[in-house]
Scaffold this active site. Structure first.
Site, PDB file in Angstrom:
ATOM      1  N   CYS A  95      -5.350   5.140   3.938  1.00 51.89           N
ATOM      2  CA  CYS A  95      -6.537   4.810   3.214  1.00 51.89           C
ATOM      3  C   CYS A  95      -7.517   5.699   2.721  1.00 51.89           C
ATOM      4  CB  CYS A  95      -7.452   3.747   4.162  1.00 51.89           C
ATOM      5  SG  CYS A  95      -6.291   2.355   4.703  1.00 51.89           S
TER       6      CYS A  95
HETATM    7  N1  LIG Z   1      -2.954   0.116   7.297  1.00 56.73           N
HETATM    8  C1  LIG Z   1      -4.156   0.112   7.338  1.00 56.73           C
HETATM    9  O1  LIG Z   1      -4.833   0.534   8.264  1.00 56.73           O
HETATM   10  C2  LIG Z   1      -5.045  -0.447   6.210  1.00 56.73           C
HETATM   11  C3  LIG Z   1      -6.246  -0.677   6.318  1.00 56.73           C
HETATM   12  C4  LIG Z   1      -7.119  -1.242   5.428  1.00 56.73           C
HETATM   13  C5  LIG Z   1      -6.535  -1.641   4.119  1.00 56.73           C
HETATM   14  N2  LIG Z   1      -5.172  -1.129   3.842  1.00 56.73           N
HETATM   15  C6  LIG Z   1      -4.630  -1.707   2.634  1.00 56.73           C
HETATM   16  O2  LIG Z   1      -3.569  -2.748   2.636  1.00 56.73           O
HETATM   17  C7  LIG Z   1      -2.483  -2.393   1.846  1.00 56.73           C
HETATM   18  C8  LIG Z   1      -1.302  -2.470   2.677  1.00 56.73           C
HETATM   19  O3  LIG Z   1      -1.317  -1.518   3.385  1.00 56.73           O
HETATM   20  P1  LIG Z   1      -0.197  -1.755   4.657  1.00 56.73           P
HETATM   21  O4  LIG Z   1      -0.709  -0.345   5.502  1.00 56.73           O
HETATM   22  O5  LIG Z   1       0.023  -2.958   5.295  1.00 56.73           O
HETATM   23  O6  LIG Z   1       1.262  -1.035   4.149  1.00 56.73           O
HETATM   24  P2  LIG Z   1       2.641  -1.260   4.564  1.00 56.73           P
HETATM   25  O7  LIG Z   1       3.345   0.046   3.903  1.00 56.73           O
HETATM   26  O8  LIG Z   1       2.534  -0.954   6.065  1.00 56.73           O
HETATM   27  O9  LIG Z   1       3.049  -2.473   4.174  1.00 56.73           O
HETATM   28  C9  LIG Z   1       3.276  -2.914   2.981  1.00 56.73           C
HETATM   29  C10 LIG Z   1       4.511  -3.889   2.942  1.00 56.73           C
HETATM   30  O10 LIG Z   1       4.538  -4.447   1.759  1.00 56.73           O
HETATM   31  C11 LIG Z   1       5.954  -4.364   1.208  1.00 56.73           C
HETATM   32  N3  LIG Z   1       6.263  -4.492  -0.350  1.00 56.73           N
HETATM   33  C12 LIG Z   1       6.246  -3.619  -1.106  1.00 56.73           C
HETATM   34  N4  LIG Z   1       6.435  -3.863  -2.238  1.00 56.73           N
HETATM   35  C13 LIG Z   1       6.643  -5.248  -2.330  1.00 56.73           C
HETATM   36  C14 LIG Z   1       6.913  -6.242  -3.366  1.00 56.73           C
HETATM   37  N5  LIG Z   1       6.950  -6.102  -4.590  1.00 56.73           N
HETATM   38  N6  LIG Z   1       6.987  -7.437  -2.728  1.00 56.73           N
HETATM   39  C15 LIG Z   1       6.749  -7.665  -1.450  1.00 56.73           C
HETATM   40  N7  LIG Z   1       6.595  -6.877  -0.505  1.00 56.73           N
HETATM   41  C16 LIG Z   1       6.545  -5.530  -0.956  1.00 56.73           C
HETATM   42  C17 LIG Z   1       6.536  -3.228   1.764  1.00 56.73           C
HETATM   43  O11 LIG Z   1       7.872  -3.162   2.291  1.00 56.73           O
HETATM   44  C18 LIG Z   1       5.983  -3.110   3.408  1.00 56.73           C
HETATM   45  O12 LIG Z   1       6.702  -3.952   4.236  1.00 56.73           O
HETATM   46  C19 LIG Z   1      -2.853  -1.221   1.060  1.00 56.73           C
HETATM   47  O13 LIG Z   1      -3.580  -1.459  -0.116  1.00 56.73           O
HETATM   48  C20 LIG Z   1      -3.787  -0.498   2.239  1.00 56.73           C
HETATM   49  O14 LIG Z   1      -4.583   0.424   1.340  1.00 56.73           O
HETATM   50  C21 LIG Z   1      -4.541  -0.727   4.906  1.00 56.73           C
END
Ligand SMILES: NC(=O)c1ccc[n+]([C@@H]2O[C@H](COP(=O)([O-])OP(=O)(O)OC[C@H]3O[C@@H](n4cnc5c(N)ncnc54)[C@H](O)[C@@H]3O)[C@@H](O)[C@H]2O)c1
Length: 436
Positions: free
Chosen positions: A273
């Site tokens: 982030c």
């Molecule tokens: N991790 C954090 O602490 C956090 C906090 C706030 C916001 N976010 C936001 O949330 C969003 C997700 O982050 P995250 O940390 O969960 O990411 P992550 O990489 O842990 O998980 C994303 C998942 O999406 C899947 N994926 C990718 N392409 C795909 C598709 N076309 N169809 C279906 N699934 C697909 C991946 O395989 C993965 O399992 C991002 O925008 C991030 O900025 C994350």
């Protein structure tokens, strides 16, 4: 415009089927939360390993126990790579990555690919929520026209909202349920459905007037952190030159009961982030001829931090008549923040890389990351070293990069010949401890 009574009824009586798309750090806890209150949840991901793990009741995220997944599976939670299953869902919540591309510009390909995979199965009376962090206008400009290209009218037949995720993995004080959640809808009807969807699982849902406001709210939160961390990192350098301990200064300033919020310096920004999201706004602001100078400056200060730590290692070794070239250096903590296993954008790895390029032999110890994972820009064929007295004595320098609670700080201070502490974990001055 008539209210989508049947969809609202299904959401409110919990007979709605919830689809969570992207089962990572954000999607998995949300899926578990919906299952916990009794919804049938279908998880969709392109990663078949995740679907398999969930089927077997096994976790793949350190702070989420197997039992949480097993309990959700008992409630009917299933995960699949088969996107035709999305037709069964009443709600689709998209939680996929939003990184930057090689030119440090927003890479929406995951969001767009996900949407394209869902479109063929989209049907009337579904609500779609985007949670991925992104620039203001994404939902309206990128999602809405694609959805409407199928012939479905947003706000009348399908309902579109943006609700940014605020998960703080590893923080024991907050859960998905207790972190207030902002929600903005494309139309008033979209908003009503979005509020109903999240009201069922989140203690406080905060309505805002549009998806753009919700999108920018998330960016403001993260830009606020990035800029303040940049400020305190700059203060650290000034304090260091004057010979003052910045951590003592912050602790003293934090006794002010109003108007000051403590931020702590470190070896640089990490995670999915804070190093990334601010540049989503920078990119959008350019469309309006605006340079986001605070964001750029904070980015510059923060991204120089690994190099600053490496400089401190060089100086510290020099004081012991040693060079980085040929030294054995142990990095403590390679996850991007303490007590988690997430390595994304970790500054520890940049420090490792710079020291290795200067000729050091690098090892690492991290109780949360037993094996150095595959990374896009870095490659180390290493596994975590166990911290023993003998092990600590083998190194010319130990760099405290991520201050996990599981480290035995007394043991390290007693047996490491030289410690470069980038986290201010050691408060008392000692001959073998250099603050960085
Ligand atoms: N991790 C954090 O602490 C956090 C906090 C706030 C916001 N976010 C936001 O949330 C969003 C997700 O982050 P995250 O940390 O969960 O990411 P992550 O990489 O842990 O998980 C994303 C998942 O999406 C899947 N994926 C990718 N392409 C795909 C598709 N076309 N169809 C279906 N699934 C697909 C991946 O395989 C993965 O399992 C991002 O925008 C991030 O900025 C994350």
């Amino acid at each position: 415009m008539t209210l989508p009574i049947s969809l609202l009824k299904k959401i409110n009586d919990r007979s709605a089927i919830i689809g969570i798309v992207g089962l990572g750090y954000i999607g998995l806890p949300l899926a578990i939360r919906y299952a916990e209150v009794g919804y049938k949840v279908i998880g969709l991901d392109i990663d078949s390993n995740k679907a398999e793990c969930i089927g077997k009741g096994q976790t793949y995220i350190e702070h989420i126990p197997d039992t949480a997944i097993q309990d959700a599976v008992k409630q009917g939670f299933e995960a699949t790579t088969d996107f035709t299953k999305s037709a069964e869902t009443d709600a689709l919540i998209i939680c996929v990555p939003t990184p930057l591309d090689d030119h440090r510009e927003p890479d929406l390909s995951f969001v767009i690919d996900t949407l394209e995979s869902l479109l063929p199965y989209m049907r009337k009376s579904q609500v779609i929520s985007l949670e991925s962090t992104t620039y203001p206008g994404t939902t309206e400009e990128q999602l809405k026209p694609r959805i409407e290209s199928t012939g479905l009218k947003v706000g009348e037949e399908v309902f579109l909202v943006y609700s940014p995720e605020r998960e703080d993995p590893g923080n024991p004080n907050f859960t998905t349920q207790t972190i207030p959640k902002v929600c903005g809808g494309t139309t008033p009807n979209c908003m009503k459905v979005g509020m109903a969807l999240y009201d069922q699982v989140i203690d406080q849902v905060v309505p805002v007037s549009s998806t753009q406001v919700a999108e920018m709210t998330k960016l403001l939160e993260n830009i606020h952190r990035a800029v303040n961390i940049g400020l305190v990192n700059e203060m650290k350098i000034v304090a260091d030159k004057i010979g003052i301990d910045i951590h003592e200064v912050i602790d003293a300033a934090a006794t002010k009961p109003f108007g000051f919020v403590p931020y702590y310096p470190g070896p640089g920004l990490g995670g999915h982030c804070i190093p990334i999201d601010p540049f989503y706004l920078t990119w959008k602001a350019r469309e309006y001829g605006i340079n986001t100078r605070f964001i750029e400056l904070a980015g510059e200060v923060n991204s120089n931090m690994p190099e600053w730590v490496v400089g401190k290692v060089t100086q510290a070794l020099n004081q012991h008549q040693k060079a980085v070239n040929g030294s054995r250096i142990l990095i403590l903590g390679i996850a991007y923040k303490k007590n988690v296993d997430d390595m994304r954008e970790s500054p520890s790895v940049e420090i490792m890389s710079q020291l290795q390029n200067m000729g050091a032999t690098i090892e690492y110890s991290d109780p949360h990351v037993p094996l150095f994972p595959k990374m896009r820009n870095y490659q180390f064929d290493l596994e975590s070293s166990e911290l023993t007295v003998d092990k600590l004595k083998q190194f010319d320098c130990v760099v405290l990069a991520t201050d996990h609670d599981l480290f035995n700080y007394g043991l390290i201070a007693q047996h490491a010949s030289l410690i470069v502490d980038s986290r201010g974990r050691y408060h008392q001055p000692a001959d073998n401890i250099i603050k960085a």
